[in-house]
Design an enzyme around this catalytic site. Sequence first.
Site, PDB file in Angstrom:
ATOM      1  CB  SER A 243      -0.877   0.020   1.253  1.00 29.51           C
ATOM      2  OG  SER A 243      -0.037   0.244   2.366  1.00 29.51           O
ATOM      3  CE  LYS A 244      -2.579   6.650  -2.104  1.00 26.50           C
ATOM      4  NZ  LYS A 244      -3.271   7.233  -3.187  1.00 26.50           N
ATOM      5  NE  ARG A 245      -2.319   7.146   3.959  1.00 27.94           N
ATOM      6  CZ  ARG A 245      -3.436   7.593   4.458  1.00 27.94           C
ATOM      7  NH1 ARG A 245      -3.892   7.087   5.577  1.00 27.94           N
ATOM      8  NH2 ARG A 245      -4.095   8.558   3.853  1.00 27.94           N
TER       9      ARG A 245
END
Length: 496
Positions: free
Chosen positions: A252-254
Amino acid sequence: MKVKTRVAPSPTGDPHLGTAYVALFGLCYARHQGGDFILRIEDTDAARSSKESEQKIMASLRWLGIDWDEGPDVGGPNGPYRQSERLEIYSKYTQQLLDAGHAFRCFCTPDRLQEMRAEQMRRGETPRYDGRCLELVPDEVRSRDAEGVASVVRMIVPTEGSCTVRDELRGDIEIDWQQIDMQVLMKADGTPTYHLAVVVDDHLMEVTHIIRGEEWINSAPKHLLLYQYFGWHIPRLIHMPLLRNPDKSKLSKRKHPTSIGFYERMGFLPEAVLNYLGMLGWSMPDGEEKFSLAEMIEHFDINRISLGAPVFDVAKLRWLNGRWLRENLDSTQFADRISQWAYNRENLEKLIPLLQDRVEVFSDVAPMIAFFVEGMPVIQKESFDFKNTDQMQVKKILLFSLWCLEGHGQWQGEALKQLLNSLAGTMGLKIRDFLAPLFVAISGKPVSTPLFDSMAILGSDMTRARLRQALEILGGFSGKQQKKLEQEFKQLGTLS
Ligand code: GLU
């Protein structure tokens, strides 16, 4: 029958590594058998989809060397290939399901549905539509329509027994119908949900093998039932294991740069990125880890897809990229590729207006432009010590800027300036204090070439990755802090 596979991204953000990964396997499967590969854009969610994202997805896939035989830009026999241009088709098939008694109109309000779900959860049940509108007789439907009450169309789903989903990699998977909701097929605004559109399109586009991420396995029963309702032949299903962060959570981009553009900007070779994506899910018969797309196509066999959770490990990708650089490029090719990447006249011409007034001799230029070509600037925690802002404020500036920029499409100096200036205003900060940490995070130094123009040249992926790096250096946030800040950010209003 000719083999056809497809990749069906939703254009709702930056081109994701997961899209390229699934596309690569679809492409290899089709090409190995002399079949065709389709790109379909799933843009029925008008609020979240954008043309810009669609363009970026196509450009990123092409950068990687993934090409399609049918798609929105190249056309094909079963177009259009953008779902937003196929709305009449979905209405026609929805009507067919209604007429055959496989679907029904549902007038339940969001409030009622919410209460129903809350009640089911209190009883420890899986939330599921309770079937109230199934009992409406045609006269009642007509009179509600006449009153203009909003409605959706739901599919009828059995309440007992189970469905067998045959996955080519996993074998038969049993899923209880009790777990499956009476899915909305058509929303009140006349646009279809993913579940209806995907089935109709895969059928009409003659897709023979659906290759997609494993997160869709639980949706397969709905799709199989729709195929059955329509009386259509069911394509084969191949669910690819999801790419993971090193902590095994879904990539995930987080936690990780997930956009393909980031890897391009970091100076990875597309061949190496594609090779790495291939390697994550598949292996060559001889076990060689370095292989080209052509080699992967030649030897492709789904029996060698591995079902383990593939961890996307940047260190391993760097190692592989190093091999490609050393083993596949002679010095002329190396020079060509590096100039294609960033060391070219076009880039230099973009930078000169930012630095011409700030230098006395040419040798002043190199340190000034270094941050445009480097990956992550080397920064210490202490670089973020400022007179007028404490560390929490600094972190908040970085985080809120990051969130603002995540949803921001216009990546030009002036637009970025307006966006961030207005964020500073809403946060009640002096622009000077607000910009100081951004300068450090993005350029690695307290002063640099003008910030907004520099960000525009660096691009959104790299800018955001650098903001994330700065937050990490400053220790990030606890889960609780993050939640609180999300609330606070929301209250700031219409910024993002
Ligand atoms: N639009 C879906 C996605 O972006 C496609 C899923 C599928 O391939 O069926 O994940």
